[in-house]
Design a protein around this motif. Structure first.
Motif, PDB file in Angstrom:
ATOM      1  N   ILE A  74       0.832  -1.205   0.000  1.00 47.31           N
ATOM      2  CA  ILE A  74       0.000   0.000   0.000  1.00 47.31           C
ATOM      3  C   ILE A  74       0.866   1.255   0.000  1.00 47.31           C
ATOM      4  CG2 ILE A  74      -1.668   1.329   1.335  1.00 47.31           C
ATOM      5  CD1 ILE A  74      -2.851  -1.098  -0.153  1.00 47.31           C
ATOM      6  N   ALA A  75       1.994   1.223   0.681  1.00 51.93           N
ATOM      7  CA  ALA A  75       2.907   2.372   0.665  1.00 51.93           C
ATOM      8  C   ALA A  75       3.422   2.643  -0.742  1.00 51.93           C
ATOM      9  CB  ALA A  75       4.076   2.130   1.622  1.00 51.93           C
ATOM     10  N   ALA A  76       3.761   1.589  -1.475  1.00 48.48           N
ATOM     11  CA  ALA A  76       4.258   1.768  -2.840  1.00 48.48           C
ATOM     12  C   ALA A  76       3.192   2.377  -3.738  1.00 48.48           C
ATOM     13  CB  ALA A  76       4.722   0.416  -3.389  1.00 48.48           C
ATOM     14  N   ILE A  77       1.966   1.891  -3.633  1.00 46.51           N
ATOM     15  CA  ILE A  77       0.870   2.422  -4.450  1.00 46.51           C
ATOM     16  C   ILE A  77       0.596   3.873  -4.085  1.00 46.51           C
ATOM     17  CG2 ILE A  77      -1.602   2.182  -4.917  1.00 46.51           C
ATOM     18  CD1 ILE A  77      -1.161  -0.890  -4.414  1.00 46.51           C
ATOM     19  N   THR A  78       0.639   4.178  -2.810  1.00 45.61           N
ATOM     20  CA  THR A  78       0.415   5.552  -2.348  1.00 45.61           C
ATOM     21  C   THR A  78       1.481   6.497  -2.894  1.00 45.61           C
ATOM     22  OG1 THR A  78      -0.616   4.769  -0.307  1.00 45.61           O
ATOM     23  CG2 THR A  78       0.230   7.020  -0.304  1.00 45.61           C
ATOM     24  N   ALA A  79       2.730   6.079  -2.838  1.00 47.35           N
ATOM     25  CA  ALA A  79       3.813   6.933  -3.334  1.00 47.35           C
ATOM     26  C   ALA A  79       3.644   7.222  -4.816  1.00 47.35           C
ATOM     27  CB  ALA A  79       5.157   6.260  -3.065  1.00 47.35           C
ATOM     28  N   ARG A  80       3.223   6.225  -5.582  1.00 43.99           N
ATOM     29  CA  ARG A  80       3.007   6.438  -7.019  1.00 43.99           C
ATOM     30  C   ARG A  80       1.847   7.402  -7.237  1.00 43.99           C
ATOM     31  NH1 ARG A  80       5.669   7.092  -9.975  1.00 43.99           N
ATOM     32  NH2 ARG A  80       4.653   6.226 -11.812  1.00 43.99           N
ATOM     33  N   GLU A  81       0.808   7.298  -6.408  1.00 46.77           N
ATOM     34  CA  GLU A  81      -0.315   8.239  -6.519  1.00 46.77           C
ATOM     35  C   GLU A  81       0.137   9.673  -6.254  1.00 46.77           C
ATOM     36  OE1 GLU A  81      -3.405   6.966  -3.893  1.00 46.77           O
ATOM     37  OE2 GLU A  81      -4.215   5.507  -5.317  1.00 46.77           O
TER      38      GLU A  81
ATOM     39  N   GLY B   3       3.035  10.779  -7.225  1.00 43.32           N
ATOM     40  CA  GLY B   3       3.998  11.131  -8.261  1.00 43.32           C
ATOM     41  C   GLY B   3       5.439  10.835  -7.927  1.00 43.32           C
ATOM     42  N   LYS B   4       5.686   9.919  -6.981  1.00 42.54           N
ATOM     43  CA  LYS B   4       7.054   9.622  -6.579  1.00 42.54           C
ATOM     44  C   LYS B   4       7.524   8.296  -7.175  1.00 42.54           C
ATOM     45  CE  LYS B   4       6.769  13.311  -4.157  1.00 42.54           C
ATOM     46  NZ  LYS B   4       7.274  14.573  -4.765  1.00 42.54           N
ATOM     47  N   SER B   5       8.809   8.226  -7.478  1.00 45.93           N
ATOM     48  CA  SER B   5       9.400   6.967  -7.936  1.00 45.93           C
ATOM     49  C   SER B   5       9.618   6.057  -6.736  1.00 45.93           C
ATOM     50  CB  SER B   5      10.719   7.223  -8.657  1.00 45.93           C
ATOM     51  OG  SER B   5      11.641   7.899  -7.825  1.00 45.93           O
ATOM     52  N   VAL B   6       9.471   4.753  -6.963  1.00 47.07           N
ATOM     53  CA  VAL B   6       9.461   3.789  -5.870  1.00 47.07           C
ATOM     54  C   VAL B   6      10.316   2.580  -6.209  1.00 47.07           C
ATOM     55  CG1 VAL B   6       8.022   2.215  -4.510  1.00 47.07           C
ATOM     56  CG2 VAL B   6       7.134   4.459  -5.152  1.00 47.07           C
ATOM     57  N   THR B   7      11.085   2.128  -5.239  1.00 42.70           N
ATOM     58  CA  THR B   7      11.708   0.807  -5.283  1.00 42.70           C
ATOM     59  C   THR B   7      11.107  -0.019  -4.165  1.00 42.70           C
ATOM     60  OG1 THR B   7      13.800   1.665  -6.151  1.00 42.70           O
ATOM     61  CG2 THR B   7      13.852  -0.508  -5.124  1.00 42.70           C
ATOM     62  N   LEU B   8      10.464  -1.129  -4.511  1.00 40.33           N
ATOM     63  CA  LEU B   8       9.817  -2.008  -3.540  1.00 40.33           C
ATOM     64  C   LEU B   8      10.612  -3.298  -3.450  1.00 40.33           C
ATOM     65  CD1 LEU B   8       7.450  -2.681  -1.642  1.00 40.33           C
ATOM     66  CD2 LEU B   8       6.176  -3.491  -3.658  1.00 40.33           C
ATOM     67  N   LEU B   9      11.317  -3.476  -2.338  1.00 41.42           N
ATOM     68  CA  LEU B   9      12.194  -4.629  -2.149  1.00 41.42           C
ATOM     69  C   LEU B   9      11.487  -5.684  -1.302  1.00 41.42           C
ATOM     70  CD1 LEU B   9      15.529  -2.757  -1.295  1.00 41.42           C
ATOM     71  CD2 LEU B   9      14.809  -3.664  -3.515  1.00 41.42           C
ATOM     72  N   CYS B  10      11.345  -6.884  -1.857  1.00 42.28           N
ATOM     73  CA  CYS B  10      10.658  -7.980  -1.169  1.00 42.28           C
ATOM     74  C   CYS B  10      11.676  -8.949  -0.591  1.00 42.28           C
ATOM     75  CB  CYS B  10       9.742  -8.728  -2.127  1.00 42.28           C
ATOM     76  SG  CYS B  10       8.484  -7.692  -2.928  1.00 42.28           S
ATOM     77  N   GLN B  11      11.456  -9.368   0.628  1.00 45.35           N
ATOM     78  CA  GLN B  11      12.352 -10.341   1.246  1.00 45.35           C
ATOM     79  C   GLN B  11      12.292 -11.682   0.532  1.00 45.35           C
ATOM     80  OE1 GLN B  11      10.132  -9.187   4.791  1.00 45.35           O
ATOM     81  NE2 GLN B  11      12.017  -9.434   5.967  1.00 45.35           N
ATOM     82  N   ARG B  12      11.108 -12.006  -0.018  1.00 49.79           N
ATOM     83  CA  ARG B  12      10.943 -13.299  -0.684  1.00 49.79           C
ATOM     84  C   ARG B  12      10.398 -13.065  -2.088  1.00 49.79           C
ATOM     85  NH1 ARG B  12       9.215 -13.294   4.528  1.00 49.79           N
ATOM     86  NH2 ARG B  12      10.404 -14.566   6.001  1.00 49.79           N
ATOM     87  N   ASP B  13       9.701 -14.042  -2.663  1.00 54.68           N
ATOM     88  CA  ASP B  13       9.326 -13.954  -4.082  1.00 54.68           C
ATOM     89  C   ASP B  13       7.831 -13.734  -4.275  1.00 54.68           C
ATOM     90  OD1 ASP B  13       8.452 -16.446  -3.301  1.00 54.68           O
ATOM     91  OD2 ASP B  13       9.293 -17.518  -5.039  1.00 54.68           O
TER      92      ASP B  13
END
Length: 548
Positions: free
Chosen positions: A37-44, A46-56
């Motif tokens: 949700i944080a990643a989607i919010t940041a895009r809303e 207008g910010k660029s986002v890197t979303l790093l997942c611990q797993r797959d």
């Protein structure tokens, strides 16, 4: 309770505008529901986002078996958190979603309410998240565990510059969010935190610390002998019973409430995979349960909660069930290898328990017959042998910031400044230890389930670190809260709410070129309300059950 001081990475302070421009506006570590949700919010924003997942995969516990939502009060769930549940309803409104079992008309009460779907399959939640992230232009970076060793987090004064993964890749950003259940980025960045249980005296609470007298739920309802040879203490204790004597009630300690895999099982034959028998299965591990069953315990299947398509979300119920009581105390501070070993113990425990219930002659025939109807779901967790990919980390590290959410805030006895979301669930802790009581019988300790009395606000100050420790980091999951307050806050809908609020604050901090501690709350509040967040209880709010 263990309190750990922040480790200062470097001295000095670097103004926000001097951070290197390379990288993303926002780096989010952890693909839990809060991280998504944080990643989607940041895009809303207008910010660029890197979303790093611990797993797959993405979604944390929301996509790993916790489908019988712990929502508390629906009326205080707003913003993108509510939107997620509405998107689930849209998914289940499609006839193609109903592949097994009953259709929507046959759903039990509570599946659908307020235009949202509150009870769901893991795969449905994951499909919603995957589609939503794609439409927002976010491509998760999978298998990106942070390097928790020296140099894993690069800092310039009080600002994080970049983080390094175990694969050696570095990710720079202007702002960072730790969205993990464990608080690994927070800890590696030198932010102060705590683990375990505080004493009641620490924050003026009544439900923290050791709670043997108040542990009445999920307690032994009959006297069960804990010794290998009944009545013979010299024979040693049965497995999963601790010989440690608990401290007085209200005393703090370093122990953690129990974890479990929230199993997605099915009784639909066409979709049923066999329950596995652990290679090192030992029926003796469950002798305490056998004795309890012989005393008349008959609620083994009480928390096989139904979700759509003939599936379940299986939770702990009773004195000896799916919680691995005492197996997880070292988990928050453990290395990755040590955590893997702890997880393996939980898998062995739960798989062995399922096998025991289905096959051991000590188990009543009616229980064995019922257990034989159930299996893993062929269409869930298909790359992991149909077993959940993630254990329920109900509590790990908790940030120790300038403001700490505690029981008085939840009960409305102390003011909560600058709210950025609301909670409403029970102050809830699962059992922490299983001991031998003064009379020589097995007893559980630590289970608390107390309604705070009403929905309550959660402060922005609880998701930002102390300024000297990190001025461009937000922590919406391993936030600053006491053990018992965290027991209410730690629900997936609330993590989504706080993920949205954290990303909004990060966007405002970037635009204003200020530290997260200096974000203008009036501007933050205005933005959150404009995007549907609920910051105070509406006049009418639908209450939900409390059964996490």
């Amino acid at each position: 309770m263990v309190a750990l001081a922040a480790a200062s990475c470097t001295a000095g302070s670097t103004p926000p505008q001097r951070v290197a421009a390379a990288g993303s506006d926002l780096v989010i570590y952890g693909c839990t529901s809060a991280g998504v949700i944080a990643a989607i919010t940041a895009r809303e924003h207008g910010k660029s986002v890197t979303l790093l997942c611990q797993r797959d995969y993405v979604g944390g516990m929301t996509t790993n078996g916790l489908g019988y939502s712990d929502t508390g009060n629906h009326g205080v769930i707003g913003g993108l958190s509510l939107e997620f549940y509405k998107r689930l309803k849209q998914h289940y409104d499609q006839p193609a979603a109903w592949k097994h079992g009953a259709d929507r008309a046959a759903q039990q009460p509570g599946f659908v309410a307020d235009g949202a779907q509150w009870i769901f399959e893991p795969s449905a939640a994951e499909a919603v998240y995957d589609s939503w992230l794609a439409s927002a232009g976010v491509t998760p970076v999978f298998d990106s565990l942070i390097d928790r060793g020296p140099g894993g987090v690069e800092k310039a004064g009080d600002r994080i510059v970049s983080i390094r993964t175990m694969g050696g890749k570095r990710y720079a950003g202007r702002m960072f969010i730790d969205a993990t259940y464990e608080g690994d980025l927070m800890a590696a960045a030198g932010v102060g935190y705590t683990t375990g249980r505080e004493s009641n005296q620490t924050y003026g609470e009544t439900l923290n610390g050791v709670q043997l007298a108040k542990t009445t739920s999920h307690q032994f309802e009959a006297d069960v002998d804990p010794y290998r040879i009944p009545g013979r203490p010299e024979s040693g204790l049965l497995p999963y019973v601790s010989g440690e004597r608990p401290q007085p009630d209200g005393t703090g300690d370093d122990k953690i409430q129990a974890y479990t895999y929230r199993l997605c099982l099915t009784d639909v034959a066409a979709n049923r995979a066999p329950l596995p028998r652990p290679a090192d299965y030992d029926a003796g591990d469950y002798q305490l349960l056998a004795r309890y069953l012989a005393k008349g315990f008959n609620e083994v299947f009480r928390k096989f909660d139904r979700v759509p398509n003939g599936k379940t979300d299986v939770n702990n119920w009773g004195a000896f069930s799916f919680d691995g009581i005492g197996l997880n105390h070292a988990y928050p501070e453990a290395s990755y290898a040590e955590r893997d070993a702890i997880l393996a113990k939980h898998v062995r425990y739960q798989q062995g328990l399922l096998w025991f219930l289905g096959h051991d002659p000590q188990v009543p025939a009616a229980v064995r017959t019922e257990m034989s109807r159930w299996g893993l779901c062929k269409d869930e967790f298909v790359r992991n042998g149909n077993w959940p990919r993630e254990i329920y980390v109900r509590e790990g590290r908790r940030m120790a910031s300038d403001f700490v959410m505690a029981e008085p805030h939840l009960r409305g006895k102390s003011p909560t400044p600058e709210p950025v979301g609301m909670g409403s669930y029970n102050m809830d802790s699962h059992n922490v230890q299983r001991i031998v009581d003064a009379r020589g019988f097995a007893r559980n300790e630590g289970n608390i389930e107390v309604n705070p009395g009403d929905a309550y606000p959660i402060s922005y100050r609880a998701i930002v670190p102390k300024r000297a420790e990190a001025s461009n980091l937000l922590v919406p999951v391993a936030l600053s809260a006491s053990h018992i307050a965290y027991g209410s806050i730690r629900m997936e809908p609330v993590f989504m709410i706080l993920g949205q609020s954290a990303a909004t604050a990060a966007a405002l901090a970037i635009d204003a070129r200020v530290a997260v501690q200096d974000v203008d709350y009036a501007a933050l509040r205005k933005d959150l309300l404009a995007h549907g967040q609920t910051l105070e209880k509406p006049a009418r709010a639908l209450e939900r059950r409390m059964d996490n």
